[in-house]
Scaffold this motif. Structure first.
Motif, PDB file in Angstrom:
ATOM      1  N   GLU A  77       0.705  -1.329   0.037  1.00 41.95           N
ATOM      2  CA  GLU A  77       0.098  -0.049   0.070  1.00 41.95           C
ATOM      3  C   GLU A  77       0.875   1.362   0.180  1.00 41.95           C
ATOM      4  N   ASN A 101       2.173   5.070  -3.134  1.00 44.91           N
ATOM      5  CA  ASN A 101       0.931   4.697  -3.129  1.00 44.91           C
ATOM      6  C   ASN A 101       0.119   4.582  -4.571  1.00 44.91           C
ATOM      7  N   TYR A 118      -1.536   1.408  -5.345  1.00 42.30           N
ATOM      8  CA  TYR A 118      -2.805   1.421  -4.286  1.00 42.30           C
ATOM      9  C   TYR A 118      -3.954   2.245  -4.803  1.00 42.30           C
TER      10      TYR A 118
END
Length: 433
Positions: A292, A338, A341
């Motif tokens: 993440e 990220n 993600y």
């Protein structure tokens, strides 16, 4: 058959030292100082229903009693561990007959289910009682919205070491109510040690002091290191495996890694292990963080967490925890991204938006003659045969979707190079970077 009332002198020290008026309450000045919420409510003379939320030993029950005393109200107490709807109705009948306003105190209100909590609503609405609930859990998660909308939430803070040490000093020197009649003294630093051990819980601190004084009397010595070595056992930190404080600590660990602070990450990691957290749960969290918050900025993070998990499975605790700490420190120091993600979340939203859009014919599998006759695979270009290893004119999205760019590498770590390559590919395809 008559019963003998309990002897107050034989009550536990924590009960004897329970504050008798609001001026004796320690550590909750943010609620009780002049002009602060609870004091303002009392000064205005208008009681309202409320939820007292805080860790154990912060004075929730005591505060409810004192509010009733100062307001001249009748105090009725129930515990959600013991009481049921029948007990609630009986308490309400008594409240209706009473000539004074009634504060109904429900300890551990979070243990009541939603329907049990609903049983209070009519009586709160018609003014039969002023409801005061106490909970160690987050009311937003544990109480239903109907009850929350009728009660204000006040947060009680855990007592800091200075406040606890002051309370212990008062208990040790106060005669009659406290332990002053024992004539036992505390060695320098002993009360501070008990305060640290109590971890914000006044009830625990007073309980430890009471036992320590008994041991000191038996050994004819002050409360010192020798006595405390007998009295103190390993403490239980201020969270359990299902409570808010536990998840707050896990959150602090995650955010310390995300914030590239290996020192704080190690601290929260040690706190969780000290509190009895299952290391395998932490392994799952570390693997999640690797994808993440680090992602392709440093793909080694995911491999390292998986290696650490394997090391822990082989070694167990406590030896295997060092491998987890090694992976934790690496991730905290690694470049962060990220981008994967965010890209995955954007792709999921498009799946919901477009539903089961058909796979374009040229991308379909064609294992049979029938599939080939239906055009499956027709027009597909094998990328390895293209001059640069990529058939740039070939599209890979459903026909009714515009071309998408979900993945946006950040200018950190390996994603710098990935971003450069991806920009070239998208430019050649005529797609936005």
């Amino acid at each position: 058959m008559s019963t003998i009332p309990p002897d107050p002198a034989r009550a536990p020290l924590a009960e004897r030292m329970r504050p008798r008026d609001l001026s004796e309450v320690t550590g909750q000045e943010h609620l009780l100082a002049v002009g602060r919420p609870l004091q303002a409510m009392l000064d205005g003379g208008h009681l309202h229903s409320c939820i007292l939320w805080g860790p154990p030993g912060t004075g929730k029950t005591t505060l409810a009693r004192l509010l009733a005393d100062q307001a001249g109200a009748r105090f009725a107490a129930l515990s959600a561990v013991m009481a049921g709807v029948k007990d609630i109705r009986a308490a309400m009948d008594e409240a209706r007959r009473a000539t004074q306003p009634t504060i109904l105190f429900l300890d551990e209100v979070h243990r009541f289910n939603k329907s049990q909590q609903d049983a209070f609503l009519p009586y709160v609405e018609d003014g039969t009682v002023v409801f005061v609930g106490a909970t160690t859990e987050n009311p937003a998660f544990e109480l239903n919205n109907a009850l929350l909308s009728r009660a204000r939430v006040y947060v009680l803070k855990a007592l800091d070491a200075e406040a606890l040490e002051s309370l212990l000093t008062r208990a040790l020197t106060t005669p009659s109510r406290g332990l002053g009649d024992s004539q036992v003294e505390a060695a320098n630093g002993a009360l501070a040690q008990i305060a640290r051990y109590a971890d914000g819980d006044a009830r625990r601190a007073l309980g430890v002091l009471e036992v320590a004084v008994q041991v000191a009397l038996a050994q004819a010595r002050p409360v010192d290191d020798t006595v405390l070595e007998v009295v103190l056992t390993e403490g239980t930190r201020r969270f359990d495996k299902g409570g808010d404080a536990y998840y707050d600590t896990v959150s602090a660990l995650h955010k310390s890694v995300r914030g590239s602070d290996p020192d704080a990450a190690l601290y929260w990691f040690a706190r969780l292990l000290d509190g009895g957290c299952d290391p395998r749960y932490l392994i799952r969290r570390l693997i999640r963080i690797a994808s993440e918050d680090i992602g392709n900025a440093d793909p080694r993070a995911l491999a390292m967490t998986l290696d650490a998990a394997a090391a822990y499975d082989r070694l167990g605790s406590p030896e295997g925890e060092l491998a987890l700490a090694q992976a934790l420190v690496f991730m905290a120091c690694a470049a962060k991204s990220n981008a994967v993600y965010e890209a995955f979340g954007a792709a999921q939203k498009d799946v919901q938006r477009y539903g089961s859009a058909p796979v374009p014919d040229h991308l379909r599998n064609a294992p049979t003659r029938l599939a080939k006759a239906q055009g499956h695979g027709e027009g597909y270009r094998y990328d390895h045969d293209a001059p640069e290893g990529v058939a740039f004119e070939q599209t890979h999205f459903p026909e009714d979707m515009d071309l998408r760019s979900y993945y946006h590498p950040v200018p950190r770590g390996l994603e710098i190079r990935i971003g450069e390559r991806l920009a070239q590919l998208r430019s050649r395809r005529g797609r936005k970077a």
